[in-house]
Design an enzyme around this catalytic site. Structure first.
Site, short mmCIF file in Angstrom:
data_model
loop_
_atom_site.label_atom_id
_atom_site.label_comp_id
_atom_site.label_asym_id
_atom_site.label_seq_id
_atom_site.Cartn_x
_atom_site.Cartn_y
_atom_site.Cartn_z
CD GLU A 147 86.16 -0.27 104.62
OE1 GLU A 147 85.63 0.24 103.61
OE2 GLU A 147 86.08 -1.47 104.89
CG ASP A 148 83.62 3.03 100.87
OD1 ASP A 148 83.90 2.16 101.71
OD2 ASP A 148 83.00 2.77 99.82
CG ASP A 151 75.94 -0.36 105.99
OD1 ASP A 151 75.21 -0.88 106.84
OD2 ASP A 151 75.48 0.19 104.98
CG PHE A 201 72.52 2.51 99.35
CD1 PHE A 201 73.12 1.46 100.02
CD2 PHE A 201 72.98 2.82 98.07
CE1 PHE A 201 74.14 0.71 99.45
CE2 PHE A 201 74.00 2.07 97.49
CZ PHE A 201 74.58 1.02 98.18
NE ARG A 214 82.97 1.82 92.11
CZ ARG A 214 82.86 1.16 93.27
NH1 ARG A 214 83.05 1.78 94.40
NH2 ARG A 214 82.55 -0.12 93.27
N1 HPA Z 1 76.41 3.09 100.01
C1 HPA Z 1 77.28 2.49 99.17
N2 HPA Z 1 77.96 1.40 99.47
C2 HPA Z 1 77.75 0.87 100.70
C3 HPA Z 1 76.87 1.44 101.62
C4 HPA Z 1 76.15 2.62 101.26
O1 HPA Z 1 75.33 3.20 102.02
N3 HPA Z 1 76.91 0.67 102.73
C5 HPA Z 1 77.80 -0.32 102.47
N4 HPA Z 1 78.32 -0.22 101.25
MG MG Z 2 80.13 -0.93 96.83
#
Ligand code: HPA
Ligand code: MG
Length: 235
Positions: A147-148, A151, A201, A214
């Site tokens: 995952e990136d 959250d 964010f 991105r």
């Molecule tokens: N940034 C971008 N995408 C996201 C984030 C964030 O902080 N949290 C969940 N998706």
């Molecule tokens: Mg996104």
């Protein structure tokens, strides 16, 4: 495996490098980096330069590698879209460690799943699974989810529900960022996090704000102009 077991499958968690609540104190001036000119005026600070992400990930994947069961086939599963960059880094390191540990090398397959839950900087109630192949082949495998960001934890819960149907032997979740947010009401913690971040964010490194940013090499924070300019209502 049941969903609840999957969500708790490993008790030892690596929360990673902790970016403090006053993240400003450990962030960098945008002028010190060669940022794309089309984004520069919309960014507040650079938080995690790409070099730091890569160096941290080298160690994270070494620990991950040593935690794997060498007798069970491995599938690395990329959570699109935001996970693509980090997935590539994780897989690069996995390949390198696997080669270095020959002949106990681990052969692994790669697969992709696409989930969507965000508009602007807010999570939608519904996490949608909007793509990906048939995942029947995950049955009995060691799955490494990449995952990136974790959250609210909603996306990962949804994903675990999906994965549980395919009966993997185990699931480990690797994430570049874990956000310390009170909105993570279930208290979900990924098995391996590269960084623990406070509530802001994050964009860049494949993380988007309404599909923008991105193509930014470092993890950054937007300024107010950026939040406004790329908000859903203005696009
Ligand atoms: N940034 C971008 N995408 C996201 C984030 C964030 O902080 N949290 C969940 N998706
Ligand atoms: Mg996104």
């Amino acid at each position: 495996m049941k969903v609840e077991e999957l969500l708790k499958s490993n008790d030892k968690k690596d929360i990673g490098i902790v970016v403090p609540d006053d993240w400003q104190s450990v962030s960098y001036d945008c002028d010190q980096f060669a940022l794309p000119t089309h984004y520069k005026k919309y960014l507040e600070r650079v938080i995690l330069p790409r070099g730091l992400v890569l160096d941290r990930t080298e160690k994270l994947v070494l620990d991950l590698f040593h935690s794997l069961d060498r007798s069970v086939p491995v599938v690395a599963l990329c959570v699109l879209k935001g996970g693509f960059q980090y997935f590539a880094d994780v897989c690069d390191n996995l390949k390198r460690h696997a080669a270095a540990h020959y002949p106990e090398a681990i052969q692994f397959n790669m697969d992709f799943i696409r989930l969507k839950s965000y508009e602007d900087d807010r999570a939608n109630e519904e996490v949608q699974v909007i793509g990906g192949d048939n995942l029947e082949h995950l049955s009995g495998k060691q799955v490494i989810v990449v995952e990136d960001i974790v959250d609210t934890g909603n996306t990962i819960r949804k994903l675990m529900n999906v994965l549980a149907k395919y009966d993997p032997k185990s699931v480990k979740v690797v994430t570049m960022l874990s956000k310390r947010t009170p909105l993570n009401t279930s208290g979900y913690v990924a098995d391996f996090s590269a960084f623990s971040i406070p509530v802001f964010f994050a964009v860049g490194y494949a993380l988007d704000y309404n599909e923008y940013f991105r193509d930014l090499n470092h993890v950054c924070v937007l300024n107010n102009e950026g939040i406004e300019k790329f908000s859903a209502k203005n696009l």
